[in-house]
Design an enzyme around this catalytic site. Structure first.
Site, PDB file in Angstrom:
ATOM      1  CG  HIS A 162      -6.128   1.872  -0.259  1.00  0.00           C
ATOM      2  ND1 HIS A 162      -5.842   2.571   0.766  1.00  0.00           N
ATOM      3  CD2 HIS A 162      -6.386   0.812  -0.015  1.00  0.00           C
ATOM      4  CE1 HIS A 162      -6.293   1.800   1.788  1.00  0.00           C
ATOM      5  NE2 HIS A 162      -6.670   0.895   1.282  1.00  0.00           N
TER       6      HIS A 162
ATOM      7  CD  GLU B 140     -19.259  -6.747  25.989  1.00  0.00           C
ATOM      8  OE1 GLU B 140     -19.982  -6.972  26.686  1.00  0.00           O
ATOM      9  OE2 GLU B 140     -19.448  -5.752  24.907  1.00  0.00           O
TER      10      GLU B 140
ATOM     11  CG  HIS C 297     -27.235 -13.888  27.856  1.00  0.00           C
ATOM     12  ND1 HIS C 297     -28.037 -13.164  26.900  1.00  0.00           N
ATOM     13  CD2 HIS C 297     -26.932 -12.575  28.871  1.00  0.00           C
ATOM     14  CE1 HIS C 297     -28.108 -11.943  27.153  1.00  0.00           C
ATOM     15  NE2 HIS C 297     -27.460 -11.442  28.232  1.00  0.00           N
TER      16      HIS C 297
ATOM     17  CG  HIS D  67      -1.853  -1.233   1.341  1.00  0.00           C
ATOM     18  ND1 HIS D  67      -1.306  -2.363   1.502  1.00  0.00           N
ATOM     19  CD2 HIS D  67      -3.107  -1.184   1.058  1.00  0.00           C
ATOM     20  CE1 HIS D  67      -2.296  -3.421   1.622  1.00  0.00           C
ATOM     21  NE2 HIS D  67      -3.562  -2.506   1.411  1.00  0.00           N
TER      22      HIS D  67
END
Length: 735
Positions: free
Chosen positions: A335, A484, A547, A98
């Site tokens: 890029h 998280e 859960h 890149h």
């Protein structure tokens, strides 16, 4: 008539490969020389100046551009172009990489490293160095170019020429364990800037803990470069929101605002006002509208960032990706691929670079390498200050030297942890974890951590050690909020900060799904984070299948370089934490129950550290009729089932196996002592309230759960999925 470039008032941006330019992004007036957009350079038959714009009537013929004076300072341009062309040449030789980002951000990187960063190239681990994180890790040739130019021993010319090749120290994306001077492993976008937040938190904590008036032992900045992709990835928002809340004034992020991603111009998907978003996070935001040219504005922005002590700073540097490439600048063409031989030649001509590939003018190289002596002097001065500090504050000085500089663990920490485990009564393993954390907090001063807004459920507060907040960064409890993924990446940064902090973080085991990418990078980067993960099976009950983890143990057991622990009782919980503390290059997950468990009669601390051990065996010579193997709460099931089977005359070996990975590290004789060939796979039964995947290596038969869970009281759910003594006895009897 077409607008094809600017002189003093506007930064040109190409709207198409036809050379049409937009003036939508105004730039501050600068004394720097003008930049004519390379993609629009054509022979001009008519040129008129109007309001700062250059109006050019373009002919069809593309011709070499006049020598571009990017900054008006020939020597500075030489240094900046040294960075650009090492990056260009490295990508070109590899035919992979890149080049565009290093070409656009070279002025900002040069300004930062040359004028503002403190570092010692001959000692990349100098504790009071400024940290630099290349969050836009795809532009890795930028950091490799800088490391080479500034004289780091980790990157030599051969490494640059072997970019992305097997065995080189210049991999496709920066890797901290591969290349000294690379602080963190980056590539997955957004991760690096979150690591930088963790590094800045570490600096703030260590400074608040050890600095005294007149003795700023820790006084360094954390800098990062991130791109549009980092800003788009949600993880960066999680960590940067927390950074604003914490007021991390020594965190300065340069945002390479070039409006290009792999798909093309970001206008197709990303049009928000990033500056306003970061202001809402609580950051100082500074615009540098012409990052291609205006190094004075870049310098002023960094100075303003350093002057703001109560907020992190985002410097929005507007650049042109692939700057200097006549046909591929301002395009995704620069890029993710090499420019190509012809375009490299055209870029050399455009920027007036007369040197062959990989050659750096000696004058420029001498200038870069002057930082070697400067860095050595900075470290020498720091060592003198630390010697004086130790004489005035001997206890703190000794602790700093041991814990921060050497990463040593205090004597006696493990003895206390083991004694707790062996003396504790039966309980839910999350409760046993809570008590283990208190022991570690008392015995290890650099033990820090917290939960993603679940501390009352995870039971992860260290009592009496305060919260890390803006006004109290010395606190050791980290409040991550419901973040998280950001939490995982921040903890990676804490480990990699260089201060030898030992972090743990916590959530429900199911929600590791939100942070798996960060956990994988921890394993890849050799980062010893400890993950305290509660509510580990369907036995959690009423919260239901959303859960209740099913496949999670199997998925982490499949991940290289990670310890996946599921302890059964107080002794095994203590052993799991001991392994987590000791494993500085391997992360450790500890999966813990919500429901109560028994204390094992023959539970073994040493055996649990080895990953598996024999709890009981009523056979002679180790050739039992059956072998029952389990982890966590299901160990209780196989202990009781073995008693029932023995009543019917069977000889049964019972094995607790809290960590497969640790077991596999043991020598063959130990493995045979636990799971001998004398008991064939067909006579072995594994019991675990999760997926059966992977167990076939150790047992030919399984009692497991290979569907999603159900909502109801925990005991009822366990019975629904046949996690009962009666079912284990029936399955084993049928073998």
């Amino acid at each position: 008539m077409a607008f094809v470039g600017t002189f003093t008032g506007v930064t040109a941006r190409a709207e198409s490969r036809r050379g049409l330019l937009s003036t939508a992004r105004p730039a501050v007036s600068s004394s720097a020389s003008s930049f004519v957009a390379p993609s629009a350079l054509k022979r001009a038959s008519v040129a008129k100046h109007a309001g700062g714009m250059t109006m050019v009537e373009a002919a069809d013929t593309v011709v070499p551009a006049p020598l571009l004076k990017q900054t008006g300072d020939d020597f500075k341009d030489m240094c900046i172009n040294s960075i650009r062309f090492i990056s260009i040449d490295g990508v070109e030789k590899a035919n992979s990489g890149h080049p565009g980002m290093p070409m656009g951000m070279a002025p900002a990187a040069y300004t930062l490293f040359q004028n503002y960063m403190t570092f010692n190239p001959k000692n990349p681990n100098y504790v009071n160095r400024d940290r630099f994180v290349l969050s836009a890790g795809h532009g890795s040739m930028l950091i490799y170019s800088l490391l080479y130019l500034y004289g780091y021993d980790s990157v030599n010319m051969d490494d640059l020429k072997n970019f992305r090749q097997l065995g080189s120290r210049t991999p496709g994306h920066p890797e901290n364990f591969e290349t000294a001077g690379v602080e963190v492993t980056t590539g997955p976008l957004g991760q690096g800037v979150c690591n930088a937040v963790g590094i800045a938190m570490s600096e703030a904590h260590i400074a608040a803990t050890y600095n005294k008036p007149g003795f700023d032992l820790v006084d360094n900045y954390t800098y990062a470069i991130m791109g549009d992709g980092c800003v788009m990835e949600g993880i960066s928002g999680e960590a940067c929101s927390l950074a604003g809340h914490l007021g991390l004034g020594k965190l300065i992020v340069l945002y390479d605002d070039n409006n290009i991603s792999i798909d093309g111009n970001t206008d197709i998907s990303f049009t928000e006002d990033v500056g306003k978003r970061y202001e809402a996070y609580g950051w100082q935001v500074i615009d540098v509208p012409n990052g291609n040219v205006d190094t004075d504005a870049i310098a002023k922005a960094i100075e303003d960032g350093k002057a703001c002590t109560d907020k992190p700073t985002l410097i929005k540097v507007t650049t042109m990706i692939g700057f200097g490439s006549p046909n591929k600048s301002d395009s995704h063409d620069s890029h993710g691929a090499a420019l190509g031989k012809d375009e490299v030649t055209a870029t050399r001509e455009y920027l007036g670079w007369e040197y062959p590939e990989f050659e750096v003018p000696q004058k420029a190289l001498d200038h870069f390498r002057s930082k070697i002596d400067e860095g050595a002097e900075a470290e020498k001065a720091w060592n003198a200050k630390f010697a004086e500090y130790k004489s005035k504050f001997p206890e703190l000085g000794a602790q700093f030297e041991s814990c921060v500089l050497k990463g040593e663990l205090p004597s006696g920490w493990e003895a206390e942890l083991k004694a707790y485990g062996e003396g504790a009564k039966a309980n839910a393993t999350r409760k046993l974890s809570e008590a283990s954390l208190q022991v570690l907090a008392k015995t290890i001063p650099n033990w820090v951590g917290g939960s993603a807004d679940l501390a009352p459920s995870n039971l992860t507060i260290m009592e009496g050690y305060g919260d890390f907040q803006k006004a109290t960064p010395e606190g050791r409890n980290l409040r991550f909020g419901v973040r998280e993924h950001g939490m995982g990446a921040i903890c990676n940064g804490i480990v990699l900060s260089g201060y030898n902090l030992l972090p743990y973080c916590a959530t429900f085991f199911i929600f590791t799904d939100y942070m798996r990418a960060s956990m994988r990078l921890a394993a890849l980067s050799q980062v010893g984070v400890v993950y305290t993960m509660t509510h580990d099976s369907v036995a959690l009950g009423e919260d239901g299948p959303t859960h209740q983890p099913i496949e999670h143990l199997a998925s982490y057991r499949a991940m290289p370089n990670i310890n996946m622990y599921r302890p059964a009782d107080p002794v095994e919980v203590a052993a799991a934490y001991a392994v987590g503390v000791e494993s500085r290059k391997t992360p450790t997950i500890i999966a813990l129950t919500r429901q109560g468990t028994k204390k094992l009669e023959n539970g073994s601390y040493e055996g649990a550290k080895k990953g598996a051990y024999v709890l009981s065996d009523n056979s002679s010579g180790g050739a039992a009729d059956l072998c029952l193997i389990a982890t966590g709460s299901e160990v209780d099931l196989i202990v009781d089932a073995a008693e029932e089977l023995r009543k019917s005359g069977k000889t049964v070996r019972v094995v607790s196996m809290p960590c497969w990975e640790r077991f596999e590290l043991q020598d063959e004789s130990y493995k045979q002592s636990v799971l001998p060939d004398a008991i064939p796979l067909i006579k072995r039964l594994s019991v675990e309230a999760m997926s059966s995947f992977g167990w076939a290596k150790y047992a030919g038969n399984q009692v497991s759960i290979d569907t999603f869970g159900a909502s109801g009281p925990g005991p009822a759910v366990m019975k629904l999925f046949n996690m009962t003594v009666e079912n284990v006895v029936a399955k084993a009897s049928a073998l």
